[in-house]
Structure formats: structure tokens, C-alpha cells
Motif scaffolding. Structure first.
Motif, PDB file in Angstrom:
ATOM      1  N   ALA A  17       0.760  -1.252  -0.005  1.00  0.00           N
ATOM      2  CA  ALA A  17       0.046   0.059   0.011  1.00  0.00           C
ATOM      3  C   ALA A  17       1.023   1.342   0.034  1.00  0.00           C
TER       4      ALA A  17
ATOM      5  N   GLY B 269       2.607   1.761  -3.473  1.00  0.00           N
ATOM      6  CA  GLY B 269       1.456   2.008  -4.169  1.00  0.00           C
ATOM      7  C   GLY B 269       1.166   3.597  -4.231  1.00  0.00           C
TER       8      GLY B 269
ATOM      9  N   GLY C  29       1.932   6.502  -7.076  1.00  0.00           N
ATOM     10  CA  GLY C  29       1.116   7.440  -7.324  1.00  0.00           C
ATOM     11  C   GLY C  29       1.286   8.836  -7.344  1.00  0.00           C
TER      12      GLY C  29
ATOM     13  N   TYR D 247      -0.961  -1.045 -10.255  1.00  0.00           N
ATOM     14  CA  TYR D 247      -0.813   0.026  -9.073  1.00  0.00           C
ATOM     15  C   TYR D 247       0.201  -0.794  -8.135  1.00  0.00           C
TER      16      TYR D 247
ATOM     17  N   ARG E  71      -4.271  -3.529 -11.128  1.00  0.00           N
ATOM     18  CA  ARG E  71      -4.814  -2.736 -10.020  1.00  0.00           C
ATOM     19  C   ARG E  71      -5.722  -3.765  -9.012  1.00  0.00           C
TER      20      ARG E  71
ATOM     21  N   PHE F 115      -3.836  -5.944  -6.924  1.00  0.00           N
ATOM     22  CA  PHE F 115      -3.241  -5.383  -5.590  1.00  0.00           C
ATOM     23  C   PHE F 115      -4.481  -5.087  -4.740  1.00  0.00           C
ATOM     24  N   ALA F 116      -5.844  -4.948  -5.087  1.00  0.00           N
ATOM     25  CA  ALA F 116      -6.800  -4.684  -4.164  1.00  0.00           C
ATOM     26  C   ALA F 116      -7.152  -5.962  -3.527  1.00  0.00           C
TER      27      ALA F 116
ATOM     28  N   ALA G 171      -4.961   3.713  -0.090  1.00  0.00           N
ATOM     29  CA  ALA G 171      -4.446   2.884  -1.232  1.00  0.00           C
ATOM     30  C   ALA G 171      -5.655   2.154  -1.847  1.00  0.00           C
TER      31      ALA G 171
ATOM     32  N   THR H  33      -7.509   4.787  -4.067  1.00  0.00           N
ATOM     33  CA  THR H  33      -6.540   5.620  -5.085  1.00  0.00           C
ATOM     34  C   THR H  33      -6.300   4.362  -6.283  1.00  0.00           C
ATOM     35  N   ALA H  34      -6.358   3.284  -5.860  1.00  0.00           N
ATOM     36  CA  ALA H  34      -5.806   2.019  -6.599  1.00  0.00           C
ATOM     37  C   ALA H  34      -7.175   1.990  -7.786  1.00  0.00           C
TER      38      ALA H  34
ATOM     39  N   SER I  91      -9.820   0.460  -8.197  1.00  0.00           N
ATOM     40  CA  SER I  91     -10.279  -0.848  -8.860  1.00  0.00           C
ATOM     41  C   SER I  91     -12.035  -0.777  -8.488  1.00  0.00           C
TER      42      SER I  91
END
Length: 474
Positions: A160, A163, A167, A187, A193, A196-197, A234, A237-238, A240
Motif C-alpha cells: 500500500a 502504491g 502514484g 498499482y 490494480r 493489488f486490491a 491505497a 486510489t487504486a 479498482s
């Protein structure tokens, strides 16, 4: 010849020395296997979450070496047993099904439409089973359980932070990331992304459960909520959509379960008992308060997403309808992919087209323009049915049922650490189950490994190192 007292003492001393050396050797292999596996999982998050073929091959080799240490440790103890054979049995069944899909039976061709990918699945899935077994066997103390918790949270928060920094600073300087991370879809260290989520859902869910039900000092609680805030920022802002929806769902799930179980008390045997309700009015009052709290949390989620994400996130969520509405074959969206997957399932409903064979099998029924042929079903439940048929789906379902049963038992534990960590792991698993309806994040090795760790945390039969049945020391 009769053995005198001096000789008997010498024999016993020699026996004790041999036993002591065996114990020392065993402890050495135990430490190397357990902590080496934790370090391997943590490092697996770095190279895009371990997606390249050589990344997976190297990871499989390391896991195999650590499994060898686990076997040597068992032999040094004088006996070898498999940890949690009942729980792992359905997964072994899936592995056997995958093997049968690449075995050429007399008079018939192999079942798998892509034997190479199915063999790769066998190696990868076998490594996950071995990982779970090693963690089950060695996570036998409070210290080891805390190590597992720390591993999941550390992996999530590190990703996070990277990431967020990426960004804020790195994406504005493409030269730094050129040749390493594509800025459009990725991300943190992930190429996608959504992957990552999924990782963040697991780490955040575990942390949230411990913060809600754990016994922490004020300093640790403050630090925990601060880290949770970083993860929330995070995740939003990712950008997803599946991740944001899953995050909201797991938070609501956590609140609902906590509201239902917070009035439980333990009797002297460690079993939960509920407070008797004085009257129907009191029941109605409690339900009303619970619903109001639930609605408040939901409103806070919506406001947080809109405030942190801004127009970029809101606009992306508004376009969600285009992913599920029927369209023609000029564009491949999730609705089109899901319908095509259902058609593929009908071609081989019992044994499937072979694990890992979806991308090849879908060409049988794909009616799109051909520019963007689906590589995954974007729904892990449909993909299991397509790859493993009804048999594979039932085996995974049996595993899920065993996990739920063991988790419910651990949620009633009188041990605060066991209960809170199990609650957190259940929240993280729930987030993955929701996200898996629209994505394929568990195909990424680090996500699959962290998911395996969550399953171990949720279902583990912890042995207190101070108890009379403690087999190992942390």
C-alpha cells in the motif's frame, strides 16, 4: 551377561545424548522450514506478485526445498505425520483431478485442452498445498500465530505504501518505471490494480478483525487504525471497482458479525452463552441500534470513497453498468465473457476442459471479433466449473465447508488472540470471495499464498507452548 548399575547409567546417558542431538537437529530444521517459508512468501510479493514463469518456477523450487526440510524434521523426530489431513483432503482431490486431466488413458486422448498449462497448475497448486501443510504443522504457539498475522499485515501495508508513493511521485516520472511497471493498469508493484486490491482486502480484513475484537494497548490500537487508514486510502486510489465494492462489503460484513456476536459471554468451559433478553422492547431497541450503526457505517463508506477518490473513482464506478449489460461481439465485457464461459461449461460439465486450460478452451465457444480473446473468466467460480467441471467445483466446495465449520468453532474460542485473528481472517476471506465474482486475483501467486495463510489463521488448532501437549517450542 547381567548389566551392572554403572553400565546402565552409561547406556541411559548415551541414549539421552542421542535424543538430545536429535531434538537439536529437529529444532534447527523446524526453524529453517517455518521462518524460511515466511520470508519466501514476503519476498514473493516483490516481482509483480510473482507472475512470470521463471518467478513461479523459482518460488516452487524454494517451497520444495523447505518442504524437504519439513520431511527431514519429521524423520529426526522419529515419526512423520501430515498436519490437518481432513482439511487438506479436498485440495488433494483437486490435485488428483488435475493429474487425471493430463494422463493419457488407453483408447482416449487427454482431457485437458492445454496439457502444458494444466501441468503448470499441478506444480503451482501442489506448492500451495505444501505451504499450507507446513504452516499448519509449525504454527503451534501464540508466537508463531503472531508471526503469521504480522506477515499478512506487513505484506499488505508495504504494498500500500509503495502504491501511494508510486502514484504521488513515480508515475509522474515515467523514466524511473520504464521497463519495470506499466503506469496505465498497474498499482504498487502489481501489473493489474485489481490484483493489488485483492491483496489489500486480505491484509485489511485481518487487521480490522484484530482491532475490533483483539486485546491491544492504546498505542497499538492507534498504530493499527493508522495503518488501516493507509490501506483504505491505497484501496480507493487504486481505483479498482471490484476492490472498492469488496472493501465496502467486507467492512459491512465485519460490522454485522461484530454486532451479532459482541454480547456473547463465555462460561467456565469456554463455551459462549448469550445474555437473556428482558423483554421484546429491549430486543427491538437493540435491533434498531444495530441497524442505525450499520446505516452509519455504510454512509461513512460512501462519503470516504467519494471524498478520497474524487471524480476519477466516482466516474469509474458509474461506468460499472457497461461491464454487465448485454452488448454485441464488437466489445468483450464481463457479461460477454460470463455467457461464453457458461457455454464452455456445457461442453465438458463433469471433468472440465483442464485446470489452466480456460484460455485455450474458450476459443471453442468465443464469438467475439477476435481482437481481445478472453484469457480468464473474470469470475473464479465460473472458471472452476469450466476447468474442473462439477467434480472440481464440489471438491472446492467441500474444502470451503470445512473451513467455515472450523472457523465458526474458533470464533467461539475463549482465547482472545485466537478469536480476534480468526475473525480478521474470516473478514479477509469474505472480501476475496466477493471480489472473486468479478476478477481472478487468486491466480497471482502472492495472493494465493496470503489466502492460504488466512485459511491457516482462521482454522488453526493452536497448541499453547506452555500446555502439556506442546510438541514444539517457538
Amino acid at each position: 551377561m547381567p548389566v551392572n548399575e554403572a553400565q546402565r547409567c552409561q547406556i541411559e546417558a548415551a541414549s539421552a545424548g542421542i535424543h538430545g542431538r536429535r531434538t537439536s537437529v529437529s529444532s534447527c530444521f523446524e526453524i529453517l522450514a517455518f521462518y524460511g517459508l515466511l520470508a519466501t512468501i514476503l519476498l514473493a510479493a516483490i516481482p509483480y506478485g510473482t507472475v512470470a514463469v521463471w518467478h513461479k518456477s523459482l518460488l516452487g523450487l524454494v517451497i520444495g526445498i523447505l518442504a524437504g526440510l519439513r520431511i527431514i524434521d519429521g524423520l529426526a523426530r522419529g515419526s512423520f505425520r501430515i498436519a490437518e489431513p481432513l482439511l487438506l483432503l479436498p485440495l488433494v482431490g483437486v490435485l488428483c483431478l488435475a493429474i487425471s486431466q493430463v494422463v493419457p488413458f488407453p483408447g482416449a486422448s487427454v482431457i485437458s485442452v492445454d496439457p502444458y498449462e494444466t501441468k503448470a497448475f499441478i506444480l503451482t497448486f501442489g506448492g500451495l498445498i505444501v505451504t499450507a501443510e507446513v504452516l499448519f504443522f509449525y504454527s503451534n504457539s501464540r508466537h508463531r500465530l503472531k508471526c503469521l498475522i504480522g506477515l499478512v499485515i506487513a505484506t499488505g501495508v508495504s504494498s500500500a505504501i509503495f502504491g501511494i508513493l508510486r502514484g504521488l511521485y513515480l508515475d509522474d516520472q515515467p523514466g524511473i518505471l520504464e521497463g519495470y511497471l506499466p503506469p496505465a493498469q498497474g498499482y504498487a508493484q502489481f501489473l493489474n490494480r485489481n490484483h493489488f486490491a485483492l491483496l489489500l482486502e486480505m491484509a485489511f480484513g485481518l487487521l480490522l478483525g484484530i482491532l475490533i475484537k483483539g486485546e491491544l494497548s492504546q498505542k497499538l490500537k492507534f498504530l493499527g487504525w493508522f495503518v488501516a487508514g493507509i490501506m483504505i486510502y491505497a484501496a480507493i486510489t487504486a481505483n479498482s471497482r471490484g476492490g472498492i465494492i469488496s472493501f465496502a462489503a467486507l467492512v459491512l460484513f465485519a460490522v454485522a458479525v461484530h454486532l451479532v456476536t459482541r454480547n456473547e459471554r463465555f462460561n467456565c468451559d469456554g463455551e459462549t452463552t448469550n445474555r437473556p433478553l428482558a423483554s421484546t422492547r429491549q430486543l427491538v431497541r437493540k435491533i434498531s441500534i444495530a441497524l442505525a450503526q450499520f446505516a452509519l457505517v455504510f454512509a461513512m463508506i460512501v462519503i470516504t470513497i467519494a471524498f478520497v477518490g474524487g471524480d476519477r473513482v466516482v466516474t469509474r464506478i458509474e461506468r460499472l453498468k457497461s461491464e454487465v449489460e448485454p452488448i454485441d461481439n464488437t466489445k468483450v465485457n464481463r457479461n460477454f465473457i460470463w455467457n461464453s464461459t457458461l457455454d464452455l461449461i456445457k461442453t465438458e460439465p463433469v471433468l472440465g476442459v483442464g485446470f489452466g486450460g480456460y484460455a485455450t478452451g474458450i476459443t471453442r465457444v468465443d464469438t467475439s471479433s477476435g481482437k481481445h480473446s478472453p484469457q480468464q473468466a473474470h469470475n473464479d467460480y465460473l472458471e472452476i466449473l469450466a476447468n474442473g467441471g462439477v467434480i472440481g467445483f464440489v471438491l472446492f466446495g467441500a474444502f470451503g465447508a470445512l473451513v467455515v465449520s472450523r472457523t465458526l468453532k474458533n470464533l467461539k474460542s475463549s482465547d482472545r488472540l485466537t478469536k480476534s485473528s480468526c475473525f480478521g481472517a474470516a473478514i479477509g476471506i469474505f472480501g476475496v470471495l466477493i471480489h472473486s465474482f468479478v476478477d481472478f486475483g487468486l491466480h497471482i501467486m502472492i495472493n494465493a499464498l496470503i489466502f492460504a495463510v488466512l485459511v491457516v489463521i482462521a482454522t488453526i488448532k493452536r497448541v499453547d507452548e506452555r500446555g502439556p501437549n506442546a510438541l514444539h517450542k517457538a
